[in-house]
Design a protein around this motif. Sequence first.
Motif, PDB file in Angstrom:
ATOM      1  N   TRP A 721       0.815  -1.216   0.000  1.00 20.18           N
ATOM      2  CA  TRP A 721       0.000   0.000   0.000  1.00 20.18           C
ATOM      3  C   TRP A 721       0.847   1.264   0.000  1.00 20.18           C
ATOM      4  CZ3 TRP A 721      -3.333  -2.240   4.506  1.00 20.18           C
ATOM      5  CH2 TRP A 721      -4.202  -3.198   3.988  1.00 20.18           C
ATOM      6  N   TRP A 757      -7.098  -6.707  -8.856  1.00 16.95           N
ATOM      7  CA  TRP A 757      -6.651  -5.768  -7.827  1.00 16.95           C
ATOM      8  C   TRP A 757      -5.212  -5.328  -8.110  1.00 16.95           C
ATOM      9  CZ3 TRP A 757      -5.648  -7.345  -2.003  1.00 16.95           C
ATOM     10  CH2 TRP A 757      -5.266  -6.217  -1.287  1.00 16.95           C
ATOM     11  N   ILE A 761      -4.125  -1.605  -9.707  1.00 14.80           N
ATOM     12  CA  ILE A 761      -3.269  -0.639  -9.013  1.00 14.80           C
ATOM     13  C   ILE A 761      -2.023  -0.344  -9.847  1.00 14.80           C
ATOM     14  CG2 ILE A 761      -1.841  -0.261  -6.968  1.00 14.80           C
ATOM     15  CD1 ILE A 761      -4.798  -0.016  -6.403  1.00 14.80           C
ATOM     16  N   ASP A 794     -10.285   2.133  -3.984  1.00 16.65           N
ATOM     17  CA  ASP A 794      -9.276   2.183  -5.054  1.00 16.65           C
ATOM     18  C   ASP A 794      -9.902   2.544  -6.390  1.00 16.65           C
ATOM     19  OD1 ASP A 794      -6.726   1.743  -3.934  1.00 16.65           O
ATOM     20  OD2 ASP A 794      -7.216  -0.360  -3.586  1.00 16.65           O
ATOM     21  N   ARG A 797     -10.591   6.271  -6.419  1.00 17.45           N
ATOM     22  CA  ARG A 797      -9.347   7.030  -6.588  1.00 17.45           C
ATOM     23  C   ARG A 797      -8.860   6.949  -8.032  1.00 17.45           C
ATOM     24  NH1 ARG A 797      -5.183   5.933  -1.761  1.00 17.45           N
ATOM     25  NH2 ARG A 797      -4.051   7.544  -2.945  1.00 17.45           N
TER      26      ARG A 797
END
Length: 922
Positions: A721, A757, A761, A794, A797
């Motif tokens: 993270w 995921w 990211i 997420d 964002r």
Amino acid sequence: MHLPGGDADLTGRHAECGALDQLVAAIVQVGESRALVLHGEAGVGKTALLDYLAEHAPGCRVARAAGVQSEMELAFAGLHQLCAPMLDRLEALPPPQRDGLRTAFGLNTGPPPDRFLIGLAVLSLLSQVAEERPLVCLVDDEQWLDQASAQALAFAARRLGSESVGLVFAARTPSVDLAGLPELAVTGLRDEGARTLLDSVLTGPIDGRIRDQIIAETRGNPLALLELPRGLTAAELAGGFGLPGPAPLAGSIEEGFRRRIGALPHQTRRLLSLAAADPTGDPALVWRAAVRLGIGAGAAAPAADAGLAELGTRVRFCHPLARSAAYHSASTHDRQRAHQALAEVTDQQLDPDRRAWHQARAAPGPDEDIATELERSAGRALARGGLAAAAAFLNQAAALTLDPARRAERALAAAQAKIQAGALDAARDLLAMAESGPLGRYQRASIDLMRAQLAFITSRGAQAPPLLLRAAEKLEPVDPELSRATYLDAISAAIFTGRLAEPGSGILEVARQARTAPPAAHAPRAPDLLLDGLTAHFNDGYAAGFPLLRESLAVFGDGMSAEEELHWLWLASTSAALRVWDYDRWDALSVRHVRLARDTGALSELPLALTSRTYALLLAGDLTAAVTLTDEIQTVKEATGSGLAPYGAFGLAALRGDEARALALIDATVEDAARRGEGVGITFAEWANAMLNNGLGRYDKAAAAARRACAFDDDLGSLVWAVPELIEAAARTGMAEAAAWAGDRLEEMAGATDTDWGLGILARSRALLTEGETADRLYRESITRLGKTRLRPDLARAHLLYGEWLRRRRRRLDAREQLRTAHDMLETMGMAGFAERARRELRATGATAHQRARPTRQQELTAQEAQIARLARDGLSNPEIGTRLYISAHTVQYHLRKVFTKLGITSRGQLDRVLPSDPRSQ
């Protein structure tokens, strides 16, 4: 005979009686429930106030129980005393609660009941009984309740709502279980009341100076005022010869009782010591034991005439200090004979644990037969969920064991039970007892293991990894399988220690030593795959351990006991699932972790389990549910002395953009983690700091915090993270070198995965570091991939970053679409910092964010009301909702009535119309 109690003893207690009258009024007239803790020194009148409440609760059913110091080792003894008259209502409870309570009371057999379930079962039982008429439960001497009873009753007290139940405790010093409940301090009487009470028991004139001295020395304590004049002659009272010097009040009162007992006939003193040795209050049992000791029926009358005790339908002393005086004034030999007689008349089939308890106190020295019986009692206590009781039985068994090796073995078993029950200081004492005897290699390794467990539970610090490595090495030749498990424990502890590891015990050194672990002697199970995957992960590179870690998650639980699952669930869910970017496995395993921790009553494990579950909720954007868990974590930590950092609390505050709370928690965590050697706490605190400041648009502060988080990169998995936060902040502040370094680390971590995921990211972060069509494509890829997951923060964002990028390229219409989506998602989840950032960006496009609608009726719901409404909408019954939220079905119904009023509806069937579907509901 006069025993203290009733209005006659309540001189000067108008304020206290008024408070109790208000409690009854709330229960009877309003239908509310109330909890109250009366506390004050011995003899101050707490029992008299409970008697007053029992006599002034019109229309109420009254149930009573009292803690008995000698029964503190018997699991659920106090709770059974309170609930026994109500057990005819057990069948009305939901089956899991009914079965759990029956198992706790030894009425049937089954797996150890969930400690939280027992508390909920008690709440449901009290609620059921109160359906007929309001219920007042009075618990005296709470400080002497057994731990299991105290925890269950405190649990119920905290969750009282609208059941028309009063739960009132009296204690000298309330236990930690009652912390936070409403309190009423009971202090000594003021001068006027003290004088009135003293004069009521005087049989002749008293010198004024003597009266003043008695009042001063007793500090207005009612029992002392009643008892101390009994030891003074009429001449001393009238003539002013003075009183003995000050003494501790409880001691001086008990000494007064000792003097009165000493004046009784010999057989009466023996009967009183026998009655004091029996905690059940069963006169038939006491008389059967008295017959064995040759004590006749006439021995009871002098005790009653002296106002000390009566043996009627129950054995009742005038005060717990009188019981204590009766017991301790007897010689050791007489106490042992009393316990032996009680053991002989206690039914071995119906009450084997109390029989073993009496036998242990009757033993003049080591006795293997009794120690064996105590071990059996420990097993039964464990089956009922009484970890503390099991530890006490094992502790006694060790004390009665002559053989040094067997004594050490029993002390080790007791220490393990103490650790599981959260009694960590007692566990250390038992380990010291075990070390005093001859130990084999296996036992010495076990001691190292337990000391490492203690270090890990209390501080998560640097002491644990070297202790675990030492134990693992000792175990290799004697128990290869346990050696492997211990190496895995060492890796887990080293992950926690992180940057603060002692020389030679960092994660890379631990992983290198763990590679020497004996091979698995059977087909690899989840713990074997975790060990092999993590050693490969640290020794050969991030991607090397990926397949094994993924496989370990896929088979987790297969062929594993509940205890084994519980032991490894943190490593599997929070660590392994994070490293392979598998949210669904994390979500499922975190639910399992919490359930198992509660089912086994392992309080020392529960904060870690709840923290894992909290982060699963935060990742999904369910901040409301996370609030409930962070509150529970704090409660359990306070009860167990756990030193776990407030990971959940500062993660929640950072996501919310609550700057003041987040920074306070973060700063405290960094300081505390450094002191205790919990390096991962620093990493996560600085990650939260970076995320907070990215949300607030303070990119320089975010970059500084993220760089501190990433300063320790021996364990890349802990940076999953932190690295994206560093990329975002560095890209905004022109820190090209830091952004490139972070991009390489993220490529190494997320590039090994095929999950939406990780790749989502990665795409989002790459987009921040590129330009043109490539950036556009990467932003859209990120939104597509994250849109397939439940990771709503997420995803929001990603929309926000894409919208900001589009605005800077003057694509205002496209930017507005992305920014509005981001703003609506972020505001709905409660991520205020990021939502405000989206609002500012929208204004920069020439548009405004959709005006936050006036608080709707739905938004007027409290957090608990909203949760109840969602569960009712999803079809759960009131008892099912109560079980889920640890409240009674009556309280659920009470809140639903308020929900219906606020939402303007009249039935459950309309909830689906006024509440949106929520795929994140638990």
